[in-house]
Motif scaffolding. Structure first.
Motif, short mmCIF file in Angstrom:
data_model
loop_
_atom_site.label_atom_id
_atom_site.label_comp_id
_atom_site.label_asym_id
_atom_site.label_seq_id
_atom_site.Cartn_x
_atom_site.Cartn_y
_atom_site.Cartn_z
N LYS A 34 21.57 68.50 -32.83
CA LYS A 34 21.95 69.58 -31.92
C LYS A 34 20.73 69.98 -31.08
O LYS A 34 20.09 71.00 -31.32
CB LYS A 34 22.49 70.77 -32.69
CG LYS A 34 23.75 70.44 -33.49
CD LYS A 34 24.19 71.61 -34.36
CE LYS A 34 25.43 71.23 -35.16
NZ LYS A 34 25.86 72.35 -36.05
N LYS B 24 28.23 68.13 -18.50
CA LYS B 24 28.72 68.14 -19.87
C LYS B 24 27.58 67.99 -20.87
O LYS B 24 27.77 68.15 -22.08
CB LYS B 24 29.74 67.03 -20.08
CG LYS B 24 31.03 67.24 -19.28
CD LYS B 24 32.04 66.14 -19.56
CE LYS B 24 33.32 66.37 -18.77
NZ LYS B 24 34.33 65.29 -19.00
N ASP C 31 22.85 72.33 -21.09
CA ASP C 31 23.22 73.60 -21.73
C ASP C 31 23.10 74.77 -20.76
O ASP C 31 23.87 75.72 -20.84
CB ASP C 31 22.33 73.85 -22.95
CG ASP C 31 22.66 72.90 -24.08
OD1 ASP C 31 23.61 73.18 -24.83
OD2 ASP C 31 21.98 71.87 -24.21
N TYR D 180 27.68 65.57 -27.70
CA TYR D 180 27.36 64.54 -26.72
C TYR D 180 28.56 64.26 -25.82
O TYR D 180 29.72 64.45 -26.20
CB TYR D 180 26.90 63.25 -27.39
CG TYR D 180 27.95 62.56 -28.24
CD1 TYR D 180 28.84 61.65 -27.66
CD2 TYR D 180 28.04 62.80 -29.61
CE1 TYR D 180 29.79 61.01 -28.42
CE2 TYR D 180 28.99 62.16 -30.38
CZ TYR D 180 29.87 61.26 -29.79
OH TYR D 180 30.82 60.63 -30.55
N SER D 181 28.26 63.83 -24.60
CA SER D 181 29.30 63.46 -23.66
C SER D 181 29.85 62.10 -24.05
O SER D 181 29.11 61.15 -24.31
CB SER D 181 28.74 63.40 -22.24
OG SER D 181 29.69 62.88 -21.35
N ARG E 118 21.97 63.03 -29.16
CA ARG E 118 23.12 63.75 -29.72
C ARG E 118 24.15 62.78 -30.31
O ARG E 118 24.72 63.03 -31.37
CB ARG E 118 23.77 64.61 -28.63
CG ARG E 118 22.96 65.83 -28.21
CD ARG E 118 23.59 66.47 -26.99
NE ARG E 118 22.92 67.71 -26.62
CZ ARG E 118 23.16 68.37 -25.48
NH1 ARG E 118 24.04 67.88 -24.61
NH2 ARG E 118 22.52 69.50 -25.22
N ASN F 98 21.55 62.97 -24.36
CA ASN F 98 22.91 62.58 -24.75
C ASN F 98 22.87 61.48 -25.80
O ASN F 98 23.66 61.49 -26.76
CB ASN F 98 23.68 62.12 -23.51
CG ASN F 98 25.18 62.05 -23.76
OD1 ASN F 98 25.79 63.04 -24.16
ND2 ASN F 98 25.77 60.89 -23.53
N LEU G 79 29.43 74.19 -14.11
CA LEU G 79 28.99 74.92 -15.31
C LEU G 79 29.59 76.33 -15.32
O LEU G 79 29.83 76.92 -14.27
CB LEU G 79 27.47 75.04 -15.33
CG LEU G 79 26.66 73.77 -15.57
CD1 LEU G 79 25.19 74.02 -15.24
CD2 LEU G 79 26.80 73.30 -17.01
N ARG H 200 26.04 79.84 -18.09
CA ARG H 200 25.04 78.78 -18.22
C ARG H 200 24.19 78.65 -16.96
O ARG H 200 23.37 77.73 -16.85
CB ARG H 200 25.71 77.45 -18.57
CG ARG H 200 26.39 77.47 -19.93
CD ARG H 200 26.99 76.11 -20.30
NE ARG H 200 27.70 76.17 -21.56
CZ ARG H 200 27.14 75.98 -22.76
NH1 ARG H 200 25.85 75.72 -22.82
NH2 ARG H 200 27.85 76.05 -23.86
N ARG I 128 19.21 71.12 -27.49
CA ARG I 128 19.63 71.78 -26.26
C ARG I 128 18.73 71.36 -25.10
O ARG I 128 17.52 71.21 -25.26
CB ARG I 128 19.60 73.30 -26.42
CG ARG I 128 20.69 73.84 -27.36
CD ARG I 128 20.53 75.33 -27.55
NE ARG I 128 21.66 75.95 -28.20
CZ ARG I 128 21.81 76.06 -29.52
NH1 ARG I 128 20.89 75.59 -30.32
NH2 ARG I 128 22.88 76.66 -30.02
N ARG J 298 26.29 72.19 -27.49
CA ARG J 298 27.04 71.13 -26.82
C ARG J 298 26.98 69.84 -27.63
O ARG J 298 25.92 69.46 -28.12
CB ARG J 298 26.49 70.88 -25.41
CG ARG J 298 26.65 72.07 -24.50
CD ARG J 298 26.89 71.63 -23.09
NE ARG J 298 27.70 72.63 -22.40
CZ ARG J 298 28.20 72.47 -21.20
NH1 ARG J 298 27.97 71.35 -20.54
NH2 ARG J 298 28.93 73.39 -20.64
#
Length: 454
Positions: free
Chosen positions: A119, A142, A145, A381-382, A113, A110, A164, A168, A121, A379
């Motif tokens: 990007k 979140k 992936d 970042y959170s 990202r 995270n 999820l 996923r 995963r 995804r």
């Protein structure tokens, strides 16, 4: 760091794992999955955690690793773990990072990202049925992936609890090597009976105390029985005490200690008629498929996970007893002592392995999973606030005043002055997960599974 490698057709994957446990199904899986991925167009590396309780040198004595990276945490803090993982991933620039029971990978990904706009995963490989594993996945849903489960029960639990999307949550089994030349060569031994037990000695999952009770009763009631034991773990003192308390069985018990994976076939399976499993739960188990592939009759508890996997059939390809049922386990060992019955079971067991659990089928399944993940929407970042899992007054003050920046400053201060946290166990030094509340959906599912198993 960039992900341009995918455009060149080379896909880079890094597995992040502990080094504290050199023997077990997860380690056997890593032994074949890494070269298997290499043969399918991936560049696969293994990053092993090191430390006071994590010995990379000892691990590599038992396992050959072509692309090895070492994670070092100079401070012993959660922040130190996260920064070590970040630095490694930035250096290696993978397309995928696979979490193998190292929870701090999520925060590291995270951070990458968020701070580097990369990007990257992250895939969770799920190898256990434990409340903290599932809670950790839910907390980081979140960021993650995809989750790849090695058992259908764990996949159902992820679907019920993680938050999820079903796309996923993916399944890929363990696999074992099958030598076609040996598939028809069943055990022809008609004199004596050898029972094997191999793996980690512990209570929470493996119910090792049950194995000792089964040993005692079986040795007393079956004159021709001998036992081979291989492994190590927290319950080793209990096993040593059991040996000391039963000198009358010293000639019928052979303890091998921890042996190398390449020696398991020659030292355990090829010298055994039966393989015993007493577990509460399993996500394979890979030892079952190994024993079956070697023509060894599998005698097992009805562990949580066997029903959903839909592979073990009592009386056909294995012999089963209820969890904790010592008398029932010994009764199945007696049934398996009959050579004709045992060979019938072995024939069906070998057919099962060829159908579902070979190395080739397992590698193909994992490659398919990773390829699917690489095609899922990326995804971001959170944005949720970062939590600190470190304890102490200084950490609390710096985190409350400056957030993540404060933790980095404090980490730099600790490393500069060589201040290091001490840990009492491998699990605290590089945690599998962090404590959390067990979700109602998981509790309900396990309760139902327990009733079905009995």
């Amino acid at each position: 760091m960039s992900n341009s490698v995918s455009q060149l057709g080379i896909k880079k994957v890094v597995f992040v794992a502990p080094s504290a446990y050199p023997l077990g199904g997860v380690q056997n899986w890593l032994d074949y999955i890494l070269p298997g991925l290499e043969s399918r167009g991936y560049e696969a590396s293994l990053a092993l955690a090191s430390g006071e309780h994590h010995n990379v040198e000892k691990y590599t004595q038992s396992h050959k690793i072509d692309r090895l990276e070492i994670l070092e945490n100079q401070s012993g803090t959660a922040q130190g773990r996260i920064q070590a993982i970040e630095q490694l991933l930035l250096k290696l620039s993978p397309d995928l990072v696979v979490v193998v029971n190292i929870v701090d990978v999520y925060q590291a990904v995270n951070n990458i990202r968020r701070n580097h706009k990369i990007k990257l995963r992250v895939v969770t490989s799920l190898h256990g049925i434990d409340q903290t594993f599932f809670a950790g996945i839910r907390d980081n849903n979140k960021i993650i992936d995809a989750v790849v489960s090695t058992n259908r029960l764990t996949q159902e639990l992820i679907n019920a609890s993680s938050g999820l999307e079903d796309s996923r949550s993916i399944y890929a089994p363990y696999g074992v090597e099958v030598n076609d030349a040996n598939l028809s060569k069943l055990k022809a031994k008609s004199n004596g009976l050898t029972l094997a037990y191999a793996g980690r000695f512990d209570e929470q999952q493996k119910r090792f105390a049950d194995a000792l009770l089964i040993f005692s009763k079986a040795l007393k009631e079956i004159d021709e029985l001998s036992i081979i034991v291989a492994g190590d773990g927290p319950s080793l003192p209990s096993f040593q005490a059991w040996l000391d308390n039963h000198p009358e069985y010293s000639q019928r018990i052979k303890y091998l200690g921890v042996i190398k994976p390449e020696e398991v076939n020659s030292e355990v399976y090829q010298k055994s008629d039966l393989f015993l499993l007493t577990s509460e739960w399993e996500t394979g188990p890979i030892v079952a498929w190994e024993a079956m592939s070697q023509g060894v009759c599998f005698v097992s508890s009805r562990y949580h996970g066997h029903i959903e996997e839909r592979s073990l059939v009592h009386g056909k390809n294995c012999l089963l007893f209820n969890i904790g049922d010592i008398d029932g386990a010994v009764e199945q060992i007696k049934i398996a002592s009959e050579l004709t019955k045992r060979n019938q079971i072995n024939e069906h067991a070998l057919s099962l392995i060829k159908e579902k659990y070979t190395h080739t089928k397992s590698i193909d399944a994992w490659v398919h999973c990773f390829n699917e993940v690489l095609h899922l929407p990326v995804r971001l970042y959170s944005r949720e606030s970062v939590r600190s899992h470190d304890v102490g007054r200084a950490t609390s003050i710096m985190f409350s005043m400056f957030g993540a920046t404060g933790l980095k400053l404090l980490e730099k201060f600790r490393t500069t002055l060589s201040i290091r946290n001490k840990h009492v166990s491998a699990g605290s030094e590089w945690p599998h997960s962090y404590p959390n509340q067990f979700s109602d959906s998981i509790s309900k599912k396990l309760t139902i599974g327990s009733k079905q198993a009995k």
